[in-house]
Design an enzyme around this catalytic site. Structure first.
Site, PDB file in Angstrom:
ATOM      1  CG  PHE A   1      -1.980   0.975   1.251  1.00 45.28           C
ATOM      2  CD1 PHE A   1      -3.195   0.684   0.649  1.00 45.28           C
ATOM      3  CD2 PHE A   1      -1.823   2.205   1.859  1.00 45.28           C
ATOM      4  CE1 PHE A   1      -4.230   1.605   0.655  1.00 45.28           C
ATOM      5  CE2 PHE A   1      -2.853   3.139   1.869  1.00 45.28           C
ATOM      6  CZ  PHE A   1      -4.064   2.836   1.264  1.00 45.28           C
TER       7      PHE A   1
ATOM      8  CG  ASP B   1       0.097  -2.907   6.944  1.00 51.41           C
ATOM      9  OD1 ASP B   1      -1.017  -3.272   7.387  1.00 51.41           O
ATOM     10  OD2 ASP B   1       0.345  -1.745   6.577  1.00 51.41           O
TER      11      ASP B   1
ATOM     12  CE1 TYR C   1      -9.132   2.245   7.228  1.00 53.96           C
ATOM     13  CE2 TYR C   1      -8.188   3.171   9.229  1.00 53.96           C
ATOM     14  CZ  TYR C   1      -8.077   2.849   7.884  1.00 53.96           C
ATOM     15  OH  TYR C   1      -6.917   3.127   7.222  1.00 53.96           O
ATOM     16  CE  LYS C   2      -7.889  -0.472   5.029  1.00 51.47           C
ATOM     17  NZ  LYS C   2      -6.452  -0.511   4.739  1.00 51.47           N
TER      18      LYS C   2
ATOM     19  NE  ARG D   1     -10.247  -2.219  -2.730  1.00 46.64           N
ATOM     20  CZ  ARG D   1      -9.705  -1.725  -1.633  1.00 46.64           C
ATOM     21  NH1 ARG D   1      -8.593  -2.250  -1.160  1.00 46.64           N
ATOM     22  NH2 ARG D   1     -10.258  -0.720  -0.991  1.00 46.64           N
TER      23      ARG D   1
HETATM   24  C1  PLP Z   1      -5.775   0.815   4.643  1.00 47.53           C
HETATM   25  C2  PLP Z   1      -4.292   0.736   4.687  1.00 47.53           C
HETATM   26  C3  PLP Z   1      -3.524   1.799   5.214  1.00 47.53           C
HETATM   27  C4  PLP Z   1      -4.159   3.075   5.673  1.00 47.53           C
HETATM   28  O1  PLP Z   1      -3.345   3.791   6.546  1.00 47.53           O
HETATM   29  P1  PLP Z   1      -3.990   4.951   7.468  1.00 47.53           P
HETATM   30  O2  PLP Z   1      -2.857   5.592   8.123  1.00 47.53           O
HETATM   31  O3  PLP Z   1      -4.944   4.267   8.407  1.00 47.53           O
HETATM   32  O4  PLP Z   1      -4.732   5.865   6.564  1.00 47.53           O
HETATM   33  C5  PLP Z   1      -2.156   1.621   5.292  1.00 47.53           C
HETATM   34  N1  PLP Z   1      -1.556   0.491   4.879  1.00 47.53           N
HETATM   35  C6  PLP Z   1      -2.266  -0.543   4.346  1.00 47.53           C
HETATM   36  C7  PLP Z   1      -1.562  -1.774   3.901  1.00 47.53           C
HETATM   37  C8  PLP Z   1      -3.646  -0.436   4.223  1.00 47.53           C
HETATM   38  O5  PLP Z   1      -4.349  -1.431   3.682  1.00 47.53           O
END
Ligand code: PLP
Length: 394
Positions: free
Chosen positions: A110, A181, A206-207, A353
């Site tokens: 990400f 992660d 939040y996911k 998705r």
């Molecule tokens: C959703 C997601 C994020 C989001 O990071 P925030 O700091 O919460 O905005 C980061 N890394 C991954 C791999 C994600 O899927």
């Protein structure tokens, strides 16, 4: 047993296939947050920090998340956003291996994880290099000069899943540290953090964990490493004695040293209540149901929509919980699908998705969603200008 739709406040007429991006509101959250606001904040005011357990909430909730990710009590704490937790874990890892200068990730990570690494490398200015091979080349790219391997277990776009135990073992054999992660893992399937001896893990809530927009992130540190960690973000709530108001920072002796500032109590209360939906749920059942629903969804969409190309691996052990299809006009097609009551999302350049969250989805939802996608594709609705207007969030 699954699903547990009755525990969630789903809008009428919506099939929600975006729980991998923002989980659905559990009914338990509404009541708990209302009470935290009116009875705790409203009536207790500042006394709430002591009387209502606010100060302990990050670690209490961290322990509940620990259960879901295979981490022992006292090894997970909450706060900030995932980007911040990535930064903290990465900085800690680099300090533990000062003689090495390579951060290894992959080009499917990400972007924020890579951005945080880039910012950290600039800030510390010690000449670290970030390598991002293709995801299937990561294992072979682990060499003796690597400081830390930082990977997202499940690719946010394609849904491809890394083999956590294998890669962690390989990193350790090369003398590197391992950060996972778990943004698309926690609450999606069984994670065995302690068993695979990962050094750090981070993730958002939040996911799949349904804590609501901007809910706090978590961080795990392997217990035998915690007291060697020098926190980059040495905030007062990571101090050994925040209320001693010493002028010099002294890190707390537990996972608490990964805390930074004042915890977000309303969002932690929401998360704490949201975690109730997992009580009595076997993660293996969630996983099996998810794979079965995913197989059904793939079969239905492939049979109906020849123009969509599956991006997610078919092999069960190589995928997470989401199913992704590539389509050139994916953004507009997804807007049309959403307008017809099936909520998924789009990731540039061409990924549609669909998140499969078995707590509130069943077979009927998969078939009904495939019917909507078929209608959008057959009628070429993506050509409609109204579906081609780009919003800020895709
Ligand atoms: C959703 C997601 C994020 C989001 O990071 P925030 O700091 O919460 O905005 C980061 N890394 C991954 C791999 C994600 O899927």
């Amino acid at each position: 047993m699954l699903p547990r739709k009755d525990l969630f406040d789903l809008p009428e007429g919506v099939i929600y296939l975006d729980g991998n991006s923002l989980g659905v509101l559990p009914k338990s959250v509404e009541e708990r947050v209302a009470e935290t606001i009116t009875a705790e904040w409203g009536q207790q005011l500042i006394r709430g920090w002591n009387k209502c357990g606010w100060m302990d909430l990050p670690d209490k909730v961290g322990d509940r998340i620990g259960v879901l990710i295979g981490a022992a009590p006292g090894t997970v704490t909450m706060g900030d956003t995932l980007s911040i937790k990535v930064y903290q874990a990465l900085d800690a890892a680099l300090k533990l291996r000062p003689d090495r200068k390579v951060i290894l990730s992959d080009c499917g990570n990400f972007p924020t994880d890579l951005y945080m690494a880039q910012g950290l490398v600039q800030t510390i200015a010690k000449g670290h290099e970030i390598r991002t091979p293709a995801p299937d080349g990561v294992a072979d790219a682990i060499s003796e000069d690597v400081t830390v391997v930082i990977l997202t277990e499940v690719d946010y776009s394609t849904g491809r899943r890394h083999n956590m135990a294998e890669i962690t073992a390989k990193a350790h054999a090369a003398g590197a540290l391992m950060i996972w992660d778990l943004a698309h893992s926690a609450g999606a399937f069984t994670v065995k953090l302690a068993e695979c001896e990962a050094d750090f893990a981070v993730g958002c809530t939040y996911k799949y964990l349904n804590s609501g927009p901007g809910g706090p992130a978590f961080i795990y540190v392997r217990p035998d490493l915690i007291n060697d960690i020098q926190p980059a973000l040495s905030g007062w709530l990571g101090h050994e004695a925040p209320f001693a108001f010493d002028l010099d920072y002294r890190p707390g002796m537990t996972i608490q040293r990964m805390r930074v500032g004042t915890p977000p109590i309303l969002q932690l209360a929401a998360l704490d209540a949201a975690l109730d939906v997992w009580d009595g749920v076997e993660m293996e059942d969630v996983r099996n149901k998810c794979l079965a629903l995913g197989d059904l969804f793939i079969a239905e969409v492939e049979a109906r929509c020849p123009d969509l190309t599956l991006q997610t691996p078919r092999e069960h052990d190589q995928r997470g919980s989401q199913i992704s299809f590539a389509f050139e006009h994916g953004y507009a097609a997804m807007q049309a699908v959403i307008a017809h009551g099936v909520i998924g999302d789009f990731r540039a350049p061409n990924t549609m998705r669909f998140g499969i969250t078995p707590l509130y989805l069943d077979e009927g939802d998969m078939i009904a969603a495939a019917e909507v996608i078929e209608k959008v594709m057959k009628e070429e609705m993506w050509r409609d200008p109204q579906y081609n207007v780009r919003s800020a969030v895709t």
